[in-house]
Enzyme design. Sequence first.
Site, PDB file in Angstrom:
ATOM      1  N   ARG A 155      -1.107  -8.647  13.579  1.00 40.40           N
ATOM      2  CA  ARG A 155      -1.575  -7.680  12.572  1.00 40.40           C
ATOM      3  C   ARG A 155      -2.391  -8.380  11.490  1.00 40.40           C
ATOM      4  NH1 ARG A 155       4.037  -5.307  11.095  1.00 40.40           N
ATOM      5  NH2 ARG A 155       2.991  -4.003   9.560  1.00 40.40           N
ATOM      6  N   LYS A 192       0.840  -1.211   0.000  1.00 38.26           N
ATOM      7  CA  LYS A 192       0.000   0.000   0.000  1.00 38.26           C
ATOM      8  C   LYS A 192       0.872   1.258   0.000  1.00 38.26           C
ATOM      9  CE  LYS A 192      -2.333  -0.891   3.810  1.00 38.26           C
ATOM     10  NZ  LYS A 192      -1.723  -2.152   4.258  1.00 38.26           N
ATOM     11  N   ARG A 220      10.714  -1.062  12.917  1.00 33.48           N
ATOM     12  CA  ARG A 220       9.481  -0.677  13.592  1.00 33.48           C
ATOM     13  C   ARG A 220       9.275  -1.614  14.768  1.00 33.48           C
ATOM     14  NH1 ARG A 220       4.936  -0.060   8.946  1.00 33.48           N
ATOM     15  NH2 ARG A 220       3.756  -1.075  10.598  1.00 33.48           N
TER      16      ARG A 220
HETATM   17  P1  AMP Z   1       0.480   0.480   9.525  1.00 32.34           P
HETATM   18  O1  AMP Z   1       1.701   1.340   9.393  1.00 32.34           O
HETATM   19  O2  AMP Z   1      -0.661   0.935   8.665  1.00 32.34           O
HETATM   20  O3  AMP Z   1       0.785  -0.988   9.348  1.00 32.34           O
HETATM   21  O4  AMP Z   1      -0.050   0.650  11.028  1.00 32.34           O
HETATM   22  C1  AMP Z   1       0.764   0.287  12.111  1.00 32.34           C
HETATM   23  C2  AMP Z   1      -0.099   0.116  13.350  1.00 32.34           C
HETATM   24  O5  AMP Z   1      -0.749   1.360  13.670  1.00 32.34           O
HETATM   25  C3  AMP Z   1      -1.225  -0.889  13.237  1.00 32.34           C
HETATM   26  O6  AMP Z   1      -0.801  -2.217  13.466  1.00 32.34           O
HETATM   27  C4  AMP Z   1      -2.168  -0.390  14.332  1.00 32.34           C
HETATM   28  O7  AMP Z   1      -1.698  -0.725  15.616  1.00 32.34           O
HETATM   29  C5  AMP Z   1      -2.052   1.124  14.186  1.00 32.34           C
HETATM   30  N1  AMP Z   1      -3.022   1.658  13.211  1.00 32.34           N
HETATM   31  C6  AMP Z   1      -2.738   2.278  12.034  1.00 32.34           C
HETATM   32  N2  AMP Z   1      -3.866   2.643  11.404  1.00 32.34           N
HETATM   33  C7  AMP Z   1      -4.885   2.239  12.195  1.00 32.34           C
HETATM   34  C8  AMP Z   1      -6.305   2.299  12.079  1.00 32.34           C
HETATM   35  N3  AMP Z   1      -6.904   2.861  11.022  1.00 32.34           N
HETATM   36  N4  AMP Z   1      -7.043   1.782  13.102  1.00 32.34           N
HETATM   37  C9  AMP Z   1      -6.471   1.226  14.184  1.00 32.34           C
HETATM   38  N5  AMP Z   1      -5.137   1.111  14.348  1.00 32.34           N
HETATM   39  C10 AMP Z   1      -4.346   1.618  13.363  1.00 32.34           C
END
Ligand code: AMP
Length: 206
Positions: free
Chosen positions: A150, A13, A139
């Site tokens: 996740r 993404k 991360r």
């Molecule tokens: P990402 O970078 O999109 O993989 O997000 C990393 C982490 O941030 C996720 O595993 C969640 O813990 C949190 N997170 C990001 N976006 C959301 C969302 N829309 N709703 C809930 N948690 C989120």
Amino acid sequence: MRLILLGPPGAGKGTQAQHLVKSYAIVQLSTGDMLRAAVKAGTPVGLKAKDIMARGDLVPDEVVVAIVADRISEPDAANGFILDGFPRTVPQAEALERMLAEKGLALDAVVELKVDEKALLHRVETRVREMTARGEALRADDNADALKTRLEAYRSQTAPLAAYYQGKGKLRTIDGMAPIADVGKAIDAVLKTAAGESRSTSAAVR
Ligand code: AMP
């Protein structure tokens, strides 16, 4: 152009969002990036989100919805945006719809990147190896346990959004296993048809 990129962690993404930012002169709004910045800055939101994110669980809806509501009101989002990592639950999608409606706006498309789960694990492992080799900080959730959580969160809470947006005629499904450039071309193709369509019908591109 206002769109959502939907797909599990490691689906590409972020990579595709960067390409779209250039092609459409719109901003990428990644809730993951915003939350990581909040954690780094030690804000109240960051303190609330830190441990949840490290485990790989989802941050509460009201927290992310408030962040997105503020962010899409910024002047640089006026020309359009790509939501990367939001919405991740049906209540978040409903909140997004309400906040866009209040501004007289609507989504142009929801682009779902379909990927094979085994490949995801491999992609994330490769990313971890490459980052470690470059001496870059990982991360907090770039590890096998958090990735498992996740993926589970994606399956149970986020995957239902595909049906949600299909019901609204917004869903466009792309084969995310194709080479990066081909995925980009497939996205461009579906966005061309989505742009300007007042009433879309759901479509699948494979
Ligand atoms: P990402 O970078 O999109 O993989 O997000 C990393 C982490 O941030 C996720 O595993 C969640 O813990 C949190 N997170 C990001 N976006 C959301 C969302 N829309 N709703 C809930 N948690 C989120």
